[in-house]
Each structure stands twice: as structure tokens, then as C-alpha cells.
Design a protein around this motif. Structure first.
Motif, PDB file in Angstrom:
ATOM      1  N   LYS A  62    -149.783 -78.299  77.431  1.00 32.63           N
ATOM      2  CA  LYS A  62    -148.837 -78.341  78.543  1.00 32.63           C
ATOM      3  C   LYS A  62    -147.635 -77.435  78.302  1.00 32.63           C
ATOM      4  CE  LYS A  62    -149.572 -82.568  81.153  1.00 32.63           C
ATOM      5  NZ  LYS A  62    -149.758 -81.798  82.385  1.00 32.63           N
ATOM      6  N   ALA A  63    -147.323 -77.194  77.027  1.00 26.50           N
ATOM      7  CA  ALA A  63    -146.182 -76.327  76.718  1.00 26.50           C
ATOM      8  C   ALA A  63    -146.478 -74.864  77.011  1.00 26.50           C
ATOM      9  CB  ALA A  63    -145.790 -76.489  75.250  1.00 26.50           C
ATOM     10  N   TYR A  84    -158.506 -72.070  82.096  1.00 26.52           N
ATOM     11  CA  TYR A  84    -158.854 -73.012  81.029  1.00 26.52           C
ATOM     12  C   TYR A  84    -158.897 -74.458  81.523  1.00 26.52           C
ATOM     13  CZ  TYR A  84    -158.775 -75.801  76.817  1.00 26.52           C
ATOM     14  OH  TYR A  84    -159.083 -76.730  75.859  1.00 26.52           O
ATOM     15  N   THR A  85    -157.849 -74.911  82.178  1.00 30.31           N
ATOM     16  CA  THR A  85    -157.727 -76.330  82.514  1.00 30.31           C
ATOM     17  C   THR A  85    -158.616 -76.725  83.682  1.00 30.31           C
ATOM     18  OG1 THR A  85    -155.437 -76.321  81.724  1.00 30.31           O
ATOM     19  CG2 THR A  85    -156.098 -78.151  83.157  1.00 30.31           C
ATOM     20  N   TYR A  86    -158.625 -75.914  84.744  1.00 31.57           N
ATOM     21  CA  TYR A  86    -159.356 -76.291  85.957  1.00 31.57           C
ATOM     22  C   TYR A  86    -160.717 -75.612  86.060  1.00 31.57           C
ATOM     23  CZ  TYR A  86    -154.729 -77.968  87.295  1.00 31.57           C
ATOM     24  OH  TYR A  86    -153.525 -78.604  87.318  1.00 31.57           O
ATOM     25  N   SER A 120    -142.690 -80.497  77.314  1.00 28.91           N
ATOM     26  CA  SER A 120    -144.082 -80.905  77.317  1.00 28.91           C
ATOM     27  C   SER A 120    -144.248 -82.275  76.674  1.00 28.91           C
ATOM     28  CB  SER A 120    -144.927 -79.868  76.580  1.00 28.91           C
ATOM     29  OG  SER A 120    -146.265 -80.272  76.507  1.00 28.91           O
ATOM     30  N   ALA A 121    -143.529 -82.505  75.590  1.00 29.37           N
ATOM     31  CA  ALA A 121    -143.601 -83.805  74.905  1.00 29.37           C
ATOM     32  C   ALA A 121    -143.138 -84.926  75.836  1.00 29.37           C
ATOM     33  CB  ALA A 121    -142.755 -83.784  73.637  1.00 29.37           C
ATOM     34  N   LEU A 122    -142.094 -84.678  76.606  1.00 29.24           N
ATOM     35  CA  LEU A 122    -141.630 -85.693  77.551  1.00 29.24           C
ATOM     36  C   LEU A 122    -142.671 -85.946  78.641  1.00 29.24           C
ATOM     37  CD1 LEU A 122    -137.882 -84.652  77.918  1.00 29.24           C
ATOM     38  CD2 LEU A 122    -138.756 -86.720  76.826  1.00 29.24           C
ATOM     39  N   SER A 159    -145.731 -78.743  88.683  1.00 27.61           N
ATOM     40  CA  SER A 159    -144.364 -78.236  88.885  1.00 27.61           C
ATOM     41  C   SER A 159    -143.918 -77.350  87.728  1.00 27.61           C
ATOM     42  CB  SER A 159    -143.375 -79.395  89.068  1.00 27.61           C
ATOM     43  OG  SER A 159    -143.672 -80.125  90.231  1.00 27.61           O
ATOM     44  N   TYR A 160    -144.872 -76.581  87.183  1.00 26.10           N
ATOM     45  CA  TYR A 160    -144.544 -75.717  86.042  1.00 26.10           C
ATOM     46  C   TYR A 160    -143.486 -74.670  86.402  1.00 26.10           C
ATOM     47  CZ  TYR A 160    -148.610 -77.614  83.577  1.00 26.10           C
ATOM     48  OH  TYR A 160    -149.503 -78.440  82.944  1.00 26.10           O
TER      49      TYR A 160
END
Length: 348
Positions: free
Chosen positions: A68-69, A267-269, A306-308, A279-280
Motif C-alpha cells: 500500500k505504501a 499488480y493488484t487488480y 500505509s501502516a495506518l 484515495s491514493y
């Protein structure tokens, strides 16, 4: 007469204050977030433990945080370029979508190309798509005098609707009913690193940290961008083409947002969908500000954000606390860090 040693000592104190102010701001924000969690009926200590373990508790958690980061980091680096030039690009979300659309068109049009050729073409298309989309706002601002914030913001909605239409009508999988394209061929999916779930897009993001640093502080282009951001009148008086610098900053920022979009989709989708962003684009703006507009700071801020986000999912699953609670903490961290930095800069 001021003692040189006293002046040096004062300078050292202010440098430490400027370094410690963001950290103290983050600590205060987390403490206030704990108070809000307590008021909502949750145990703040337990909630923090769940969030921390959800983001950093093991290899799987670290992987999710780093994945996510990646888009946050790439977009945040692009925002760093524009904000250093005092160019307010609020359109990274739209540029992210357009980059994803352009890269997806390449993936769907040439599915049989080799991975070594197809992936670079997709990434280039994503960069060009995002750059050209941001250039629209830049040209409207420079040639017609339109407000840049409004231009970039409004273009977000146009690009999101364009992608949703493309996923629903012309690019929709022929035998499907959902707003999504056919799945990309394996050649169009970014390879993973060393058999893990981490992918080459993360390596690109780390290289960009170095690249943006070198661009801003070790090239004439970066010097011009920073001079324009420091004082427009001075830049003009020394012969810098300010319009070109503003447009260039916008296009580089948009190009990086577009790059983030196609990397995430590939990669993800593994297909183009109507909704492809968490909302990146908007979060990337906060990441750049939280990182003090420095590439290393942006890297740290991207991991924190990303951690949050990942920790919020653990809060929701383990303690039934709404994920919006983490968004409140994110906002508090940004506000307190920026306030601390502003106070330190004002006193220095």
C-alpha cells in the motif's frame, strides 16, 4: 556584539528544534487519537497494539504495508516536485486514473508481447497519460489564467468518470456483467520479487526516491524549480522561464501519478476496473506534506500512512472499530506535524 560561539549554539538549538518538532507533533497527535478512542469506548492501548501488529506484526503484515505504501510513495514524490515549485497540483487522483487507463489500453491491445517489452510499454503509457492530463490544467492556467487548484481538482472527476465508462462499456469483458475489463495476460502483470508478494513496482518506487532527490538538488532543472518556488519575481529577474518550470513540474508530478496508477492496476487488480484507488491521489498530497517535501521524508511518511491504513483494517476486524478512526488519526498526525514544523521554521 553577538558572540560567535553563542550564535552557533543558538543555530544548533534551532536545528534540533526543527528536527524534533515533527516528531513531537506526531506523538501529540497519537496521544490525542488515543483519547478519542477512549471516548468512543475502545481501549486505546489495545487499539494501538492491534494497529501496530496489523501493520508490522509479521512478514505478511509488512508485505501488506509495503504494497500500500508503493503508490503513496510514487505519488508523494510527484507532489514533492510540484510543491517545491509552489505549484498546487490537487489532481493526482485523476492523473492516477488516466495513467491506469492508458497503460491498460496497451496491456489489452498487445497481450502477446513478451513481459520484457509489454511491461515497459505499459509503464511509459501510464507516465505519458498522467503527464498529458496534468498538462491540460497547466496550459489552462498559463494561457487562460484559470485557477490551477480548481483546474486540477475538477479534472479528477472527469478522469474518474472516463475510467468508469471505459470499464463499463468499450473495455468491459465481453461475457462479464461487472464494470471491469478482461483480465490482463500474465505478460502484462508486473513480476514479483524473489518469489514474494512484493513486486518490481516497489523497486521502481525506491529508485525514484533517489532520482527525485538528485533531480531537485543536483540538476539545473531542480534548481530552477526550487527558485521558482522560493520567489517567482527573483526567478524571472535571473532569466528563468517560469511558465516552462511550472508546466514541467506539473507534468512530472502527473507522470508519476500515472505511473502509480498503472503499477497498481497491473499488480493488484490485473484488470481495469471502475474503482481502482483507495484515495491514493489525495493521500499522496498529505504524504508529501508530512514528509516535509523531501524524498526520504516522503518514504517514511508513505510507510506511516500505509501502516495506518492497514492497521485500520485490523481494528475493524479485531475490535469492530470503524476504519474511519484511523483516518481521523491520520488527519491529526498531518495537522500536528505540519503545525510543529511551521512553528519551528517561524522561530528559526
Amino acid at each position: 556584539m553577538l558572540n560567535p560561539s553563542s550564535a552557533l549554539s543558538q543555530s544548533s538549538i534551532w536545528l534540533r528544534l526543527k528536527f524534533l518538532a515533527p516528531i513531537l507533533g506526531a506523538v501529540l497527535a497519537l496521544l490525542l487519537g488515543g483519547v478519542l478512542l477512549q471516548l468512543s469506548g475502545a481501549n486505546p492501548v489495545q487499539a494501538c497494539q492491534v494497529m501496530f501488529m496489523g501493520a508490522f506484526g509479521g512478514a505478511r503484515q509488512w508485505t501488506e504495508t509495503l504494497l500500500k505504501a508503493t503508490p503513496l510513495l510514487i505519488i508523494g514524490l510527484g507532489m514533492t516536485i510540484t510543491f517545491r515549485c509552489r505549484v498546487w497540483n490537487i489532481g493526482a487522483e485523476g492523473q492516477y486514473y488516466i495513467g491506469a487507463l492508458c497503460g491498460s489500453l496497451v496491456a489489452l491491445t498487445f497481450p502477446n508481447l513478451s513481459t520484457g517489452l509489454l511491461i515497459p510499454l505499459m509503464l511509459i503509457a501510464g507516465v505519458f497519460g498522467g503527464a498529458l492530463w496534468s498538462a491540460i490544467a497547466g496550459l489552462l492556467h498559463l494561457l487562460r489564467g484559470m485557477n490551477l487548484i480548481i483546474c486540477t481538482l475538477m479534472l479528477n472527476y472527469i478522469s474518474i468518470l472516463m475510467v468508469q465508462y471505459a470499464a463499463r462499456v468499450p473495455l468491459r469483458q465481453p461475457d462479464g456483467f461487472l464494470p471491469e475489463s478482461a483480465q490482463f495476460s500474465s505478460n502484462a502483470q508486473i513480476p514479483v520479487l524473489f518469489g514474494t508478494r512484493l513486486h518490481w513496482g516497489m523497486a521502481i518506487a525506491l529508485l525514484l526516491v533517489v532520482g527525485v532527490y538528485l533531480l531537485l538538488w543536483h540538476t539545473s532543472i531542480g534548481f530552477h524549480l526550487r527558485v521558482v518556488g522560493s520567489r517567482l519575481s527573483v526567478a524571472r529577474s535571473v532569466g528563468i522561464n517560469t511558465s516552462r518550470s511550472i508546466l514541467l513540474a506539473l507534468m512530472m508530478s502527473g507522470g508519476l501519478a500515472g505511473l502509480a496508477g498503472i503499477i497498481e492496476v497491473s499488480y493488484t487488480y490485473t484488470r481495469l476496473k471502475g474503482e481502482i484507488s483507495d484515495s491514493y491521489g489525495f493521500s499522496g498530497i498529505l504524504v508529501a506534506l508530512l514528509g516535509q517535501l523531501h524524498p526520504i521524508g516522503v518514504l517514511i511518511a508513505a510507510i506511516l500512512f500505509s501502516a495506518l491504513m492497514v492497521g485500520a483494517q485490523s481494528l475493524n476486524v479485531m475490535l469492530q472499530i470503524p476504519a474511519s478512526a484511523a483516518q481521523v488519526i491520520q488527519a491529526l498526525v498531518v495537522l500536528f506535524v505540519l503545525a510543529g514544523s511551521a512553528l519551528a521554521n517561524r522561530r528559526s
